[in-house]
Design a protein around this motif. Sequence first.
Motif, mmCIF file in Angstrom:
data_model
loop_
_atom_site.group_PDB
_atom_site.id
_atom_site.type_symbol
_atom_site.label_atom_id
_atom_site.label_comp_id
_atom_site.label_asym_id
_atom_site.label_seq_id
_atom_site.Cartn_x
_atom_site.Cartn_y
_atom_site.Cartn_z
ATOM 1 N N VAL A 9 0.870 -1.173 0.000
ATOM 2 C CA VAL A 9 0.000 0.000 0.000
ATOM 3 C C VAL A 9 0.909 1.226 0.000
ATOM 4 C CG1 VAL A 9 -1.830 1.252 1.200
ATOM 5 C CG2 VAL A 9 -1.785 -1.256 1.281
ATOM 6 N N ASP A 10 0.836 2.021 -1.061
ATOM 7 C CA ASP A 10 1.643 3.237 -1.202
ATOM 8 C C ASP A 10 0.758 4.436 -0.886
ATOM 9 O OD1 ASP A 10 3.675 1.588 -2.091
ATOM 10 O OD2 ASP A 10 3.274 1.952 -4.198
ATOM 11 N N VAL A 11 1.112 5.156 0.177
ATOM 12 C CA VAL A 11 0.293 6.272 0.643
ATOM 13 C C VAL A 11 1.080 7.577 0.484
ATOM 14 C CG1 VAL A 11 -1.055 7.211 2.562
ATOM 15 C CG2 VAL A 11 -0.747 4.723 2.347
ATOM 16 N N PRO A 12 0.613 8.493 -0.363
ATOM 17 C CA PRO A 12 1.282 9.795 -0.464
ATOM 18 C C PRO A 12 1.213 10.527 0.888
ATOM 19 C CG PRO A 12 -0.267 9.477 -2.266
ATOM 20 C CD PRO A 12 -0.522 8.378 -1.275
ATOM 21 N N ILE A 13 2.289 11.217 1.223
ATOM 22 C CA ILE A 13 2.327 12.015 2.447
ATOM 23 C C ILE A 13 2.833 13.414 2.106
ATOM 24 C CG2 ILE A 13 2.632 10.054 4.014
ATOM 25 C CD1 ILE A 13 5.622 10.651 4.073
ATOM 26 N N ARG A 21 6.532 19.902 0.192
ATOM 27 C CA ARG A 21 7.371 18.730 0.498
ATOM 28 C C ARG A 21 6.479 17.508 0.554
ATOM 29 N NH1 ARG A 21 10.825 19.427 5.587
ATOM 30 N NH2 ARG A 21 11.599 17.441 4.819
ATOM 31 N N ARG A 22 6.747 16.572 -0.322
ATOM 32 C CA ARG A 22 5.907 15.380 -0.441
ATOM 33 C C ARG A 22 6.756 14.124 -0.368
ATOM 34 N NH1 ARG A 22 1.032 16.111 -1.374
ATOM 35 N NH2 ARG A 22 0.129 18.056 -2.018
ATOM 36 N N GLY A 23 6.115 13.043 -0.053
ATOM 37 C CA GLY A 23 6.801 11.764 0.006
ATOM 38 C C GLY A 23 5.810 10.628 -0.148
ATOM 39 N N LEU A 24 6.249 9.448 0.213
ATOM 40 C CA LEU A 24 5.431 8.253 0.076
ATOM 41 C C LEU A 24 5.726 7.345 1.258
ATOM 42 C CD1 LEU A 24 3.507 6.942 -2.073
ATOM 43 C CD2 LEU A 24 5.514 5.712 -2.885
ATOM 44 N N HIS A 25 4.690 6.879 1.930
ATOM 45 C CA HIS A 25 4.860 5.887 2.989
ATOM 46 C C HIS A 25 4.388 4.560 2.411
ATOM 47 C CE1 HIS A 25 5.562 5.424 7.411
ATOM 48 N NE2 HIS A 25 5.203 4.212 7.048
ATOM 49 N N VAL A 26 5.235 3.556 2.488
ATOM 50 C CA VAL A 26 4.942 2.245 1.892
ATOM 51 C C VAL A 26 4.712 1.233 3.013
ATOM 52 C CG1 VAL A 26 5.814 0.403 0.416
ATOM 53 C CG2 VAL A 26 6.352 2.800 -0.121
ATOM 54 N N PHE A 27 3.594 0.533 2.930
ATOM 55 C CA PHE A 27 3.249 -0.527 3.868
ATOM 56 C C PHE A 27 3.196 -1.836 3.094
ATOM 57 C CE2 PHE A 27 1.292 3.366 5.285
ATOM 58 C CZ PHE A 27 1.485 3.385 6.659
ATOM 59 N N THR A 28 3.601 -2.939 3.728
ATOM 60 C CA THR A 28 3.456 -4.254 3.110
ATOM 61 C C THR A 28 2.973 -5.240 4.165
ATOM 62 O OG1 THR A 28 5.753 -4.863 3.550
ATOM 63 C CG2 THR A 28 5.268 -3.913 1.379
ATOM 64 N N ALA A 35 -8.687 -4.394 -0.582
ATOM 65 C CA ALA A 35 -9.441 -3.643 0.430
ATOM 66 C C ALA A 35 -8.954 -3.984 1.835
ATOM 67 C CB ALA A 35 -10.936 -3.930 0.294
ATOM 68 N N THR A 36 -8.691 -5.259 2.081
ATOM 69 C CA THR A 36 -8.169 -5.660 3.389
ATOM 70 C C THR A 36 -6.783 -5.081 3.602
ATOM 71 O OG1 THR A 36 -9.468 -7.697 3.349
ATOM 72 C CG2 THR A 36 -7.587 -7.648 4.839
ATOM 73 N N ALA A 37 -5.964 -5.082 2.569
ATOM 74 C CA ALA A 37 -4.617 -4.519 2.681
ATOM 75 C C ALA A 37 -4.671 -3.039 3.049
ATOM 76 C CB ALA A 37 -3.858 -4.711 1.370
ATOM 77 N N LEU A 38 -5.534 -2.291 2.387
ATOM 78 C CA LEU A 38 -5.662 -0.866 2.684
ATOM 79 C C LEU A 38 -6.141 -0.659 4.124
ATOM 80 C CD1 LEU A 38 -5.540 2.071 1.766
ATOM 81 C CD2 LEU A 38 -7.862 1.790 0.870
ATOM 82 N N PRO A 77 -0.713 11.646 5.962
ATOM 83 C CA PRO A 77 -0.986 10.754 4.835
ATOM 84 C C PRO A 77 -2.239 11.191 4.077
ATOM 85 C CG PRO A 77 -1.692 9.742 6.871
ATOM 86 C CD PRO A 77 -1.043 11.050 7.240
ATOM 87 N N ASP A 78 -2.258 10.903 2.805
ATOM 88 C CA ASP A 78 -3.434 11.161 1.956
ATOM 89 C C ASP A 78 -4.046 9.796 1.625
ATOM 90 O OD1 ASP A 78 -5.345 11.974 0.149
ATOM 91 O OD2 ASP A 78 -3.925 12.821 -1.298
ATOM 92 N N TRP A 79 -4.801 9.242 2.562
ATOM 93 C CA TRP A 79 -5.356 7.895 2.399
ATOM 94 C C TRP A 79 -6.229 7.750 1.158
ATOM 95 C CZ3 TRP A 79 -3.206 3.942 4.608
ATOM 96 C CH2 TRP A 79 -2.466 4.131 5.783
ATOM 97 N N PRO A 80 -7.055 8.739 0.800
ATOM 98 C CA PRO A 80 -7.863 8.555 -0.419
ATOM 99 C C PRO A 80 -7.019 8.388 -1.692
ATOM 100 C CG PRO A 80 -8.795 10.294 0.932
ATOM 101 C CD PRO A 80 -7.452 9.944 1.533
ATOM 102 N N ALA A 81 -5.784 8.861 -1.672
ATOM 103 C CA ALA A 81 -4.915 8.742 -2.852
ATOM 104 C C ALA A 81 -4.032 7.487 -2.807
ATOM 105 C CB ALA A 81 -4.044 9.990 -2.988
#
Length: 101
Positions: A9-13, A21-28, A35-38, A77-81
């Motif tokens: 799950v790649d979440v823009p931050i 200043r932007r980045g990406l938080h990556v979850f695995t 849907a469950t992963a998100l 985090p920008d969860w909708p994106a």
Amino acid sequence: MPHREVYEVDVPIHDTANPARRGLHVFTGEADSPATALRRAHEVYDAALAAQQAGLELPGKQPDSWGARGLRPGWEPDWPAAKTGRWHNPLNCTPHSDFTL
């Protein structure tokens, strides 16, 4: 028992003090669907943020391999994106295109 795969799950931050200043938080972790992963990524982020704000140690990886580390204070985090898809080994040279919005 549902079939479980490893998802990413790649979440823009963005920095709330400087939104340019932007980045990406990556979850695995393991999940039976995107849907469950998100949902699991959001849950472990929320738990880690609550621990950080309370001055506690961040929770470690959960039994289903989801966890959150490296939280940046002041970054939102920008969860909708967020984009979710099956995780692919970056050392594998096979192209993939199964990320979904």
